[in-house]
Design a protein around this motif. Structure first.
Motif, short mmCIF file in Angstrom:
data_model
loop_
_atom_site.label_atom_id
_atom_site.label_comp_id
_atom_site.label_asym_id
_atom_site.label_seq_id
_atom_site.Cartn_x
_atom_site.Cartn_y
_atom_site.Cartn_z
N PHE A 11 0.80 -1.20 0.00
CA PHE A 11 0.00 0.00 0.00
C PHE A 11 0.82 1.24 0.00
O PHE A 11 2.03 1.22 0.06
N TYR A 65 -7.10 4.65 4.36
CA TYR A 65 -7.31 4.09 3.03
C TYR A 65 -7.30 2.57 3.11
O TYR A 65 -6.81 1.97 4.06
N THR A 67 -8.73 -1.22 0.50
CA THR A 67 -9.18 -1.75 -0.79
C THR A 67 -10.54 -2.41 -0.66
O THR A 67 -10.89 -2.97 0.38
N TYR A 68 -11.30 -2.31 -1.74
CA TYR A 68 -12.57 -3.03 -1.84
C TYR A 68 -12.69 -3.55 -3.27
O TYR A 68 -12.58 -2.78 -4.23
N GLY A 70 -10.59 -5.03 -4.99
CA GLY A 70 -9.37 -4.77 -5.75
C GLY A 70 -9.08 -3.32 -6.06
O GLY A 70 -8.05 -3.01 -6.66
N THR A 71 -9.95 -2.40 -5.67
CA THR A 71 -9.75 -0.98 -5.93
C THR A 71 -9.38 -0.28 -4.62
O THR A 71 -9.96 -0.55 -3.58
N SER A 72 -8.41 0.63 -4.70
CA SER A 72 -8.00 1.39 -3.52
C SER A 72 -8.85 2.64 -3.36
O SER A 72 -9.12 3.35 -4.33
N TYR A 73 -9.28 2.89 -2.12
CA TYR A 73 -10.07 4.08 -1.79
C TYR A 73 -9.44 4.76 -0.57
O TYR A 73 -8.78 4.11 0.25
N THR A 84 -11.44 7.39 -5.02
CA THR A 84 -10.36 6.59 -5.60
C THR A 84 -9.12 7.46 -5.78
O THR A 84 -9.20 8.68 -5.80
N MET A 111 -13.41 -2.32 4.40
CA MET A 111 -12.38 -2.49 3.40
C MET A 111 -11.30 -3.42 3.93
O MET A 111 -11.11 -3.55 5.13
N THR A 114 -6.52 -2.13 5.24
CA THR A 114 -6.73 -0.72 5.57
C THR A 114 -5.63 -0.22 6.51
O THR A 114 -5.21 -0.93 7.42
N VAL A 132 -2.76 3.09 -6.84
CA VAL A 132 -2.41 2.39 -5.59
C VAL A 132 -1.49 3.28 -4.78
O VAL A 132 -0.45 3.73 -5.27
#
Length: 433
Positions: A11, A65, A67-68, A70-73, A84, A111, A114, A132
């Protein structure tokens, strides 16, 4: 690097400038997780994260932050709104500013992987190549490169967790859509802030539980810095910053090697002694280990420069090349033969954790059954003592901590897990008491 049991390590953080805002609906913690919409809205459970700032410092920033699917938020508002990351290699400052507030609450979403970064004085800076986030460094003077106020000069630390659906089989006392929350406060890379995390939820029998990890004492930070300085060279060199000001952090030995403040051969003597002891024939020259998933038995001995474990009954070998000091502190992976054997692969993973733990705790010379868990008084007593891990454990809550990656071997890690979480509290203990 982070504690290995709980989270994957990949991350970091960055660039708010062109990020797409996503509204995250606040859903009761007991509700079923919804599938994300195809549009701009992601519907997830959230749980309140209350941060109690006892640090004695103001100008606090919090950056969350994860991931959910496969996408980072990252969280852009205390109510749980997320965004995002842009695809950017430029450093950007991130964090919600809370000034001098002593208590703040952020709705944190469901998520995985985190991180919750807390910094004082200024926001942290991150890149986000491929969307990412990067990992800020407290052991590189040039992180971020070219910045006037780099992360290296910022007082910060982090707490990490994963929250998601409980994999099958779900404990029968829990609902079929139960979630788990697993987290830790790791010192694998560094110790900066004395954080105590608290999870409120239920256990596998659906009984209410409150679990904690991290640092509970108001004097923990002061005592850790004092102990590291008292340990003398090379350990005192791991203390970064200070002088007439509050020290910034203590970094781990392998980060100290990378930074050039810790000797790259510091642990070589112990490694050489282990390799010498287990070279030859006979029971006294043999390492014994049993793995549990599935149950397998291994015997190990040094052949040439390699430590080779042979699986009993089914055959197959797991080979560890002789490590450098850096590799021992970081943990290093073995090679397998045959490489396609799934059970052997699982066993190799367990052996890797045992080998690092018994080296770091300097019990491998004294005890050849590396899968056995001795009394904790056996840890950090045989020279050369890992003063970094020893000190972190000494002042941690219930003496449980992550002083190195596989420190959860024999249940010495700080990770905790609850089901159906209803509340998370993160307390920043005083810095100067």
């Amino acid at each position: 690097m982070i504690a290995f049991k709980t989270l994957a390590r990949a991350f970091a953080v960055a660039a708010v400038a062109c990020a797409t805002t996503v509204t995250m609906a606040v859903v009761p913690a007991g509700a079923a997780a919804a599938t994300p919409n195809a549009g701009a809205t992601v519907h997830l459970r959230t749980v309140p994260l209350t941060i109690v700032n006892k640090s004695g410092r103001g100008k606090m920033f919090v950056f969350v932050y994860g991931t959910y699917n496969g996408t980072s938020y990252y969280v852009t508002h205390p109510a749980g709104t997320v965004s995002t990351f842009p695809d950017s290699t430029s450093y950007q400052a991130y964090g919600l500013g809370f000034g001098n507030k002593k208590t703040v609450t952020i709705r944190v979403p469901e998520m995985m992987n985190t991180r919750v970064y807390v910094s004082y004085g200024r926001k942290m800076k991150f890149t986000s190549a491929g969307g990412v986030p990067s990992t800020p460094s407290g052991w590189s003077r040039s992180d971020p490169t070219g910045a006037k106020n780099p992360n290296f000069r910022t007082l910060f630390d982090w707490f990490e967790y994963s929250w998601g659906p409980q994999p099958a089989p779900v404990p029968p006392q829990l609902p079929a859509n139960a979630t788990y929350l697993n987290g830790n406060q790791t010192q694998v890379d560094m110790f900066g802030l004395p954080m105590l995390f608290t999870f409120v939820g239920v256990d596998a029998n659906n009984n209410p539980v409150t679990l904690r990890g991290g640092f509970k004492s108001a004097k923990a930070r002061q005592r850790i810095f004092a102990a590291m300085k008292k340990a003398g060279a090379p350990w005192k060199r791991l203390v970064i910053g200070g002088g007439n000001k509050t020290p910034l952090r203590v970094i781990s030995p392998y980060n100290g090697i990378s930074m050039g403040v810790f000797p790259s051969d510091q642990f070589d003597g112990y490694i050489n002694s282990v390799w010498a002891k287990y070279t030859g024939a006979g029971a006294a020259k043999t390492i014994v280990a049993k793995t549990t998933g599935p149950s397998q038995s291994f015997t190990g001995a040094v052949s040439g420069t390699d430590l080779v474990f042979t699986r009993q009954g089914a055959g197959g070998t797991v080979t560890f090349a002789k490590p450098t000091t850096m590799q021992a502190y970081q943990a290093w992976a073995p090679t397998l033969s045959p490489s396609g054997d799934a059970d052997l692969q699982t066993g190799a993973g367990e052996l890797m954790t045992m080998v690092q733990a018994t080296l770091m705790r300097t019990t491998m010379l004294a005890r050849n059954t590396i899968s056995a868990c001795p009394a904790t008084t056996a840890y950090y007593t045989n020279a050369p003592v890992n003063m970094y891990a020893k000190t972190i454990h000494r002042y941690a809550y219930q003496r449980l901590a992550y002083g190195f990656g596989f420190d959860d071997v024999c249940n010495q890690g700080s990770d905790q897990q609850v089901f159906q979480p209803s509340r998370v509290i993160l307390t920043i203990q005083p810095l100067n008491k």
